[in-house]
Design a protein around this motif. Structure first.
Motif, mmCIF file in Angstrom:
data_model
loop_
_atom_site.group_PDB
_atom_site.id
_atom_site.type_symbol
_atom_site.label_atom_id
_atom_site.label_comp_id
_atom_site.label_asym_id
_atom_site.label_seq_id
_atom_site.Cartn_x
_atom_site.Cartn_y
_atom_site.Cartn_z
ATOM 1 N N GLU A 1 -18.854 103.524 -123.096
ATOM 2 C CA GLU A 1 -19.095 104.867 -122.548
ATOM 3 C C GLU A 1 -18.134 105.885 -123.146
ATOM 4 O O GLU A 1 -18.221 107.070 -122.856
ATOM 5 N N ASN A 2 -17.238 105.407 -123.969
ATOM 6 C CA ASN A 2 -16.057 106.189 -124.351
ATOM 7 C C ASN A 2 -16.248 107.013 -125.611
ATOM 8 O O ASN A 2 -15.371 107.095 -126.448
ATOM 9 N N CYS A 3 -17.449 107.599 -125.836
ATOM 10 C CA CYS A 3 -17.592 108.334 -127.101
ATOM 11 C C CYS A 3 -18.199 109.712 -126.873
ATOM 12 O O CYS A 3 -18.918 109.928 -125.900
ATOM 13 N N THR A 4 -17.893 110.623 -127.785
ATOM 14 C CA THR A 4 -18.456 111.976 -127.725
ATOM 15 C C THR A 4 -18.819 112.387 -129.151
ATOM 16 O O THR A 4 -18.076 112.116 -130.083
ATOM 17 N N VAL A 5 -19.978 113.063 -129.264
ATOM 18 C CA VAL A 5 -20.402 113.559 -130.581
ATOM 19 C C VAL A 5 -20.055 115.047 -130.661
ATOM 20 O O VAL A 5 -20.271 115.784 -129.701
ATOM 21 N N PHE A 6 -19.505 115.466 -131.785
ATOM 22 C CA PHE A 6 -19.240 116.904 -131.971
ATOM 23 C C PHE A 6 -19.841 117.346 -133.301
ATOM 24 O O PHE A 6 -20.029 116.533 -134.208
ATOM 25 N N GLN A 7 -20.139 118.656 -133.380
ATOM 26 C CA GLN A 7 -20.772 119.150 -134.611
ATOM 27 C C GLN A 7 -19.885 120.129 -135.361
ATOM 28 O O GLN A 7 -20.094 120.353 -136.553
ATOM 29 N N THR A 8 -18.949 120.755 -134.660
ATOM 30 C CA THR A 8 -18.162 121.825 -135.311
ATOM 31 C C THR A 8 -16.670 121.607 -135.083
ATOM 32 O O THR A 8 -16.256 120.846 -134.201
ATOM 33 N N GLN A 9 -15.908 122.349 -135.857
ATOM 34 C CA GLN A 9 -14.447 122.315 -135.751
ATOM 35 C C GLN A 9 -14.012 122.781 -134.356
ATOM 36 O O GLN A 9 -13.101 122.201 -133.748
ATOM 37 N N LEU B 1 -7.234 108.104 -129.648
ATOM 38 C CA LEU B 1 -8.501 108.655 -130.173
ATOM 39 C C LEU B 1 -8.785 108.098 -131.570
ATOM 40 O O LEU B 1 -7.858 107.863 -132.347
ATOM 41 N N ALA B 2 -10.063 107.907 -131.880
ATOM 42 C CA ALA B 2 -10.462 107.545 -133.249
ATOM 43 C C ALA B 2 -11.636 108.443 -133.635
ATOM 44 O O ALA B 2 -12.566 108.627 -132.847
ATOM 45 N N ILE B 3 -11.567 109.009 -134.842
ATOM 46 C CA ILE B 3 -12.626 109.940 -135.284
ATOM 47 C C ILE B 3 -13.372 109.334 -136.477
ATOM 48 O O ILE B 3 -12.746 108.883 -137.440
ATOM 49 N N VAL B 4 -14.703 109.339 -136.403
ATOM 50 C CA VAL B 4 -15.539 108.905 -137.536
ATOM 51 C C VAL B 4 -16.581 110.009 -137.793
ATOM 52 O O VAL B 4 -16.705 110.939 -136.993
ATOM 53 N N ALA B 5 -17.315 109.887 -138.904
ATOM 54 C CA ALA B 5 -18.337 110.901 -139.210
ATOM 55 C C ALA B 5 -19.664 110.233 -139.555
ATOM 56 O O ALA B 5 -19.686 109.135 -140.127
ATOM 57 N N GLN B 6 -20.762 110.909 -139.219
ATOM 58 C CA GLN B 6 -22.091 110.524 -139.718
ATOM 59 C C GLN B 6 -21.995 110.496 -141.249
ATOM 60 O O GLN B 6 -21.299 111.338 -141.836
ATOM 61 N N THR B 7 -22.684 109.564 -141.898
ATOM 62 C CA THR B 7 -22.501 109.414 -143.358
ATOM 63 C C THR B 7 -22.875 110.674 -144.129
ATOM 64 O O THR B 7 -22.357 110.912 -145.217
ATOM 65 N N THR B 8 -23.796 111.493 -143.578
ATOM 66 C CA THR B 8 -24.231 112.692 -144.304
ATOM 67 C C THR B 8 -23.611 113.966 -143.733
ATOM 68 O O THR B 8 -24.086 115.066 -144.005
ATOM 69 N N TYR B 9 -22.546 113.832 -142.964
ATOM 70 C CA TYR B 9 -21.882 115.021 -142.419
ATOM 71 C C TYR B 9 -21.339 115.871 -143.575
ATOM 72 O O TYR B 9 -20.901 115.327 -144.600
ATOM 73 N N ASN B 10 -21.394 117.186 -143.385
ATOM 74 C CA ASN B 10 -20.955 118.122 -144.424
ATOM 75 C C ASN B 10 -19.469 117.920 -144.769
ATOM 76 O O ASN B 10 -18.605 118.020 -143.912
ATOM 77 N N LYS B 11 -19.202 117.667 -146.044
ATOM 78 C CA LYS B 11 -17.834 117.331 -146.467
ATOM 79 C C LYS B 11 -16.848 118.480 -146.234
ATOM 80 O O LYS B 11 -15.687 118.268 -145.870
ATOM 81 N N LEU B 12 -17.323 119.727 -146.448
ATOM 82 C CA LEU B 12 -16.432 120.881 -146.269
ATOM 83 C C LEU B 12 -16.053 121.040 -144.800
ATOM 84 O O LEU B 12 -14.885 121.241 -144.453
ATOM 85 N N LEU B 13 -17.077 120.887 -143.924
ATOM 86 C CA LEU B 13 -16.817 120.984 -142.480
ATOM 87 C C LEU B 13 -15.837 119.903 -142.034
ATOM 88 O O LEU B 13 -14.937 120.135 -141.232
ATOM 89 N N TRP B 14 -16.048 118.706 -142.567
ATOM 90 C CA TRP B 14 -15.170 117.569 -142.240
ATOM 91 C C TRP B 14 -13.729 117.895 -142.631
ATOM 92 O O TRP B 14 -12.785 117.682 -141.867
ATOM 93 N N GLY B 15 -13.565 118.460 -143.833
ATOM 94 C CA GLY B 15 -12.222 118.840 -144.298
ATOM 95 C C GLY B 15 -11.579 119.831 -143.332
ATOM 96 O O GLY B 15 -10.410 119.689 -142.963
ATOM 97 N N ASP C 1 -1.533 109.304 -130.841
ATOM 98 C CA ASP C 1 -2.362 108.131 -131.153
ATOM 99 C C ASP C 1 -3.744 108.598 -131.602
ATOM 100 O O ASP C 1 -4.705 108.592 -130.849
ATOM 101 N N LEU C 2 -3.803 109.038 -132.844
ATOM 102 C CA LEU C 2 -5.050 109.616 -133.357
ATOM 103 C C LEU C 2 -5.352 109.010 -134.728
ATOM 104 O O LEU C 2 -4.573 109.173 -135.663
ATOM 105 N N LEU C 3 -6.470 108.283 -134.826
ATOM 106 C CA LEU C 3 -6.830 107.676 -136.114
ATOM 107 C C LEU C 3 -8.058 108.383 -136.682
ATOM 108 O O LEU C 3 -9.001 108.676 -135.941
ATOM 109 N N VAL C 4 -8.058 108.629 -137.996
ATOM 110 C CA VAL C 4 -9.200 109.290 -138.642
ATOM 111 C C VAL C 4 -9.790 108.333 -139.676
ATOM 112 O O VAL C 4 -9.060 107.794 -140.516
ATOM 113 N N PHE C 5 -11.093 108.112 -139.603
ATOM 114 C CA PHE C 5 -11.782 107.268 -140.593
ATOM 115 C C PHE C 5 -12.789 108.155 -141.324
ATOM 116 O O PHE C 5 -13.732 108.654 -140.707
ATOM 117 N N ASP C 6 -12.570 108.357 -142.623
ATOM 118 C CA ASP C 6 -13.528 109.163 -143.395
ATOM 119 C C ASP C 6 -14.709 108.259 -143.747
ATOM 120 O O ASP C 6 -14.622 107.428 -144.653
#
Ligand code: F3S
Length: 356
Positions: free
Chosen positions: A227-235, A250-264, A276-281
């Motif tokens: 139950e522990n997840c949330t989807v976001f679309q913007t910065q 927290l751990a952050i992942v992205a949809q494979t086709t997420y916009n690279k510039l937005l992700w940056g 405690d924040l992990l980022v997985f590109d």
């Protein structure tokens, strides 16, 4: 005088109707262009009549030491493979295919798995269309494959093929209960995201997913979290989530086709002191590479041809990228190439005259 340059890019494969097999994009488009009447680098006519120039090439070595009398291009004799020999005769058009084009690895693999299952005589159902491409989907349907929206629609004895987008864990669980024969065509890059979120969930972290909540890939990823997840679309949405959950794991992942510039932008805005924040590109480069190669090619081309499904967002993005740089045609199937041929030729003619 330089020949008009036609660039070609795709987000599709063409099906070879006779052999009924999946054909690599690059090999498939050249015969189509030939049928459309274009002169290619290998000296095929584009306007349907034979010139002295072509005649010289066709009759092989005569008087000129393996060189065409008209363009001086070397060709190596009657039986030589003439592909790749460039000729600078009237009304020639130079065709270049984008460095990366065609289905990405994951979709290519999924489509091949369906064909292999059909060839092996299986009754096949795919959970949703295997790809956003009518030519491929219709070919599969004509061979007996079915598309279902829910596994409750499965017929006894049918093999279910899971498409590259992947599915939630509960779908796997139900299929196991039903003892269904399953071919899992989930793209390995998507499966990697499933593994990451499962591991991070088990470690007690909250999962934040960058992506479109309505997209099947994202729904599949959500289905591998608890139950522990949330989807976001913007910065801005990410910033709110971080503020609300500050101090939690927290751990952050992205949809494979997420916009690279937005992700940056999202990653740049993360607080550097979050404990405690992990980022997985997890963005896949296939889409971005196709767009930047199409952009580069269309900047050097006089006209562009983009082949792909009318409703495929990847194809539409390729069209948008190219049409900013030069006149661009979007075709969905080989027949449309014939329809557009006259317009493309007219455009090539204008370019040729301007260059002259
Ligand atoms: Fe394609 Fe897999 Fe990337 S489906 S876009 S190769 S994540």
């Amino acid at each position: 005088v330089e020949a008009p340059r036609l660039g070609v890019t795709f987000d599709m494969a063409f099906i070879d109707g006779d052999k009924r097999h999946y054909v690599e994009c690059y090999e498939a488009v050249l015969p189509l262009l030939r049928q459309g009447g274009f002169l290619l680098a290998d000296n095929t006519l584009w306007d349907g009549h034979v010139t002295d120039h072509d005649y010289d090439h066709d009759r092989g070595d005569r008087n000129d030491n393996n060189n065409c009398n008209h363009c001086r291009a070397g060709y190596g004799g009657r039986n030589a493979d003439r592909r790749g020999v460039k000729h600078m005769s009237d009304k020639q058009i130079e065709i270049t295919t984008a460095k990366s084009a065609g289905f990405c690895f994951g979709v290519d693999r999924a489509v091949k798995l369906v064909y292999q299952a059909l060839d092996a005589g299986k009754q096949v159902a795919t959970l949703g269309p295997i790809v956003h491409n009518d030519a491929v989907v219709n070919d599969l349907l004509s061979r007996g494959a079915r598309i279902i929206e829910d596994i409750s629609e499965l017929h006894a004895g049918e093999t279910l093929i899971i498409r590259a987008h992947g599915v939630p864990q509960q779908v796997y669980d139900k299929l196991a209960e039903m003892e269904t024969d399953v071919i899992d065509a989930t793209c390995p890059f998507v499966a990697r995201i499933h593994r990451i979120v499962e591991e991070q969930t088990a470690l007690g972290r909250q999962i934040l997913i960058a992506g479109d909540p309505k997209h099947p890939e994202v729904q599949g990823i959500v289905g591998h979290c608890a139950e522990n997840c949330t989807v976001f679309q913007t910065q801005a949405e990410l910033k709110c989530l971080i503020d609300r959950n500050y101090g939690k794991g927290l751990a952050i992942v992205a949809q494979t086709t997420y916009n690279k510039l937005l992700w940056g932008d999202c990653i740049d805005s993360l607080p550097s002191d979050a404990p405690d924040l992990l980022v997985f590109d997890t963005i896949c480069n296939a889409t971005a590479a196709r767009q930047s190669d199409a952009d580069a090619l269309s900047r050097q081309s006089d006209l562009m041809l983009v082949a792909g499904g009318r409703h495929s967002s990847n194809t539409v993005k390729l069209y948008d990228v190219c049409s900013r740089n030069c006149p661009t045609w979007h075709i969905e199937n080989p027949e449309e190439l014939h329809t557009e041929a006259a317009a493309i030729r007219a455009c090539a003619e204008t370019v040729w005259q301007n260059k002259g």
